[in-house]
Design a protein around this motif. Structure first.
Motif, short mmCIF file in Angstrom:
data_model
loop_
_atom_site.label_atom_id
_atom_site.label_comp_id
_atom_site.label_asym_id
_atom_site.label_seq_id
_atom_site.Cartn_x
_atom_site.Cartn_y
_atom_site.Cartn_z
N MET A 21 0.85 -1.22 -0.01
CA MET A 21 -0.13 0.07 0.09
C MET A 21 0.88 1.22 0.11
O MET A 21 1.74 1.60 0.82
CB MET A 21 -0.92 0.05 1.25
CG MET A 21 -2.28 -0.42 0.97
SD MET A 21 -3.15 -0.19 2.45
CE MET A 21 -4.00 -1.31 2.96
N ASP A 22 0.45 2.24 -0.98
CA ASP A 22 1.21 3.51 -0.75
C ASP A 22 0.46 4.31 0.35
O ASP A 22 -0.38 3.92 1.00
CB ASP A 22 1.23 4.17 -2.10
CG ASP A 22 -0.07 4.58 -2.66
OD1 ASP A 22 -1.09 3.81 -2.13
OD2 ASP A 22 -0.07 5.20 -3.69
N ASN A 23 1.02 5.39 0.52
CA ASN A 23 0.61 6.51 1.61
C ASN A 23 -0.80 6.82 1.34
O ASN A 23 -1.73 6.89 2.35
CB ASN A 23 1.36 7.41 1.80
CG ASN A 23 2.79 7.06 2.59
OD1 ASN A 23 2.95 6.01 3.22
ND2 ASN A 23 3.71 7.91 2.39
N ALA A 24 -1.23 7.27 0.09
CA ALA A 24 -2.64 7.64 -0.22
C ALA A 24 -3.64 6.13 -0.11
O ALA A 24 -4.73 6.58 0.63
CB ALA A 24 -2.66 7.97 -1.77
N SER A 25 -3.23 5.07 -0.31
CA SER A 25 -4.20 3.97 -0.18
C SER A 25 -4.26 3.89 1.28
O SER A 25 -5.39 3.58 1.71
CB SER A 25 -3.68 2.91 -0.92
OG SER A 25 -3.47 3.34 -2.24
N LYS A 72 -6.33 6.19 2.91
CA LYS A 72 -8.06 6.09 2.43
C LYS A 72 -8.56 4.78 3.21
O LYS A 72 -9.63 4.94 3.75
CB LYS A 72 -8.15 5.68 1.03
CG LYS A 72 -9.32 5.56 0.51
CD LYS A 72 -9.46 5.13 -0.97
CE LYS A 72 -10.68 4.89 -1.52
NZ LYS A 72 -10.91 4.44 -2.98
N TYR A 73 -7.88 3.81 3.51
CA TYR A 73 -8.02 2.67 4.02
C TYR A 73 -8.45 2.99 5.76
O TYR A 73 -9.46 2.62 6.19
CB TYR A 73 -7.15 1.64 4.04
CG TYR A 73 -7.55 0.49 4.82
CD1 TYR A 73 -8.39 -0.34 4.33
CD2 TYR A 73 -6.86 0.02 5.85
CE1 TYR A 73 -8.63 -1.62 5.28
CE2 TYR A 73 -6.88 -1.01 6.86
CZ TYR A 73 -7.98 -1.87 6.39
OH TYR A 73 -8.32 -3.13 7.11
N GLU A 74 -7.28 3.76 6.49
CA GLU A 74 -7.53 4.07 7.54
C GLU A 74 -8.72 5.18 7.90
O GLU A 74 -9.34 5.35 8.86
CB GLU A 74 -6.22 4.83 8.15
CG GLU A 74 -5.10 3.89 8.19
CD GLU A 74 -5.49 2.79 9.35
OE1 GLU A 74 -6.05 2.99 10.28
OE2 GLU A 74 -4.98 1.55 9.00
N SER A 75 -8.97 6.03 6.72
CA SER A 75 -10.03 7.10 7.13
C SER A 75 -11.65 6.10 6.81
O SER A 75 -12.51 6.32 7.54
CB SER A 75 -10.09 8.07 5.77
OG SER A 75 -8.83 8.82 5.98
N LEU A 76 -11.51 5.24 5.96
CA LEU A 76 -12.79 4.68 5.77
C LEU A 76 -12.98 3.80 7.13
O LEU A 76 -14.16 3.52 7.66
CB LEU A 76 -12.74 3.50 4.47
CG LEU A 76 -13.08 4.27 3.04
CD1 LEU A 76 -12.51 3.32 2.04
CD2 LEU A 76 -14.11 5.23 3.12
N LYS A 77 -12.02 3.08 7.64
CA LYS A 77 -12.11 2.21 8.89
C LYS A 77 -12.73 3.02 9.97
O LYS A 77 -13.34 2.67 10.93
CB LYS A 77 -10.76 1.62 9.18
CG LYS A 77 -10.74 0.43 10.01
CD LYS A 77 -9.56 -0.57 9.87
CE LYS A 77 -8.40 0.06 10.92
NZ LYS A 77 -7.44 -0.63 10.97
N ALA A 78 -12.12 4.29 10.06
CA ALA A 78 -12.34 5.41 11.13
C ALA A 78 -14.08 5.73 11.01
O ALA A 78 -14.68 5.91 12.05
CB ALA A 78 -11.53 6.44 11.23
N ILE A 79 -14.43 5.86 9.73
CA ILE A 79 -15.96 6.34 9.56
C ILE A 79 -16.66 5.11 9.94
O ILE A 79 -17.78 5.27 10.66
CB ILE A 79 -16.07 6.60 8.25
CG1 ILE A 79 -15.41 7.87 7.79
CG2 ILE A 79 -17.67 6.70 7.86
CD1 ILE A 79 -15.26 8.22 6.26
N LYS A 80 -16.49 3.73 9.74
CA LYS A 80 -17.25 2.69 10.07
C LYS A 80 -17.03 2.51 11.55
O LYS A 80 -18.15 2.13 12.13
CB LYS A 80 -16.58 1.36 9.46
CG LYS A 80 -16.94 1.15 7.91
CD LYS A 80 -16.22 0.03 7.29
CE LYS A 80 -16.56 -0.05 5.95
NZ LYS A 80 -15.82 -1.25 5.46
N ARG A 81 -15.97 2.77 12.36
CA ARG A 81 -15.83 2.70 13.61
C ARG A 81 -16.87 3.69 14.36
O ARG A 81 -17.52 3.36 15.32
CB ARG A 81 -14.65 2.75 14.08
CG ARG A 81 -14.19 2.41 15.65
CD ARG A 81 -12.69 2.67 15.88
NE ARG A 81 -11.98 3.72 15.29
CZ ARG A 81 -10.81 3.32 14.50
NH1 ARG A 81 -10.31 2.46 14.26
NH2 ARG A 81 -10.33 4.41 13.72
#
Length: 62
Positions: A16-20, A23-32
């Motif tokens: 994973m690059d930094n942008a991916s 994005k992954y961490e942001s989506l995980k935070a939204i779900k949490r």
């Protein structure tokens, strides 16, 4: 004599690059946050129902 063809399978590891990763961490935070809000509402609703039941019980016993 039959010649045998060698098959090479390359297993690429996907890094994973930094942008991916962002994005992954942001989506995980939204779900949490959604899960916390949903379970928090359920907990507070159950607490309110129990409080009303306790209030009715106190007035019925008195």
């Amino acid at each position: 004599m039959a010649t045998q063809k060698e098959v090479h399978k390359h297993h690429h590891t996907h890094h994973m690059d930094n942008a991916s990763r962002f994005k992954y961490e942001s989506l995980k935070a939204i779900k949490r946050r959604k899960q916390i809000a949903k379970w928090g509402f359920r907990l507070l609703f159950a607490l309110a129902v129990l409080s009303v039941i306790a209030l009715i019980a106190v007035y019925m016993i008195d």
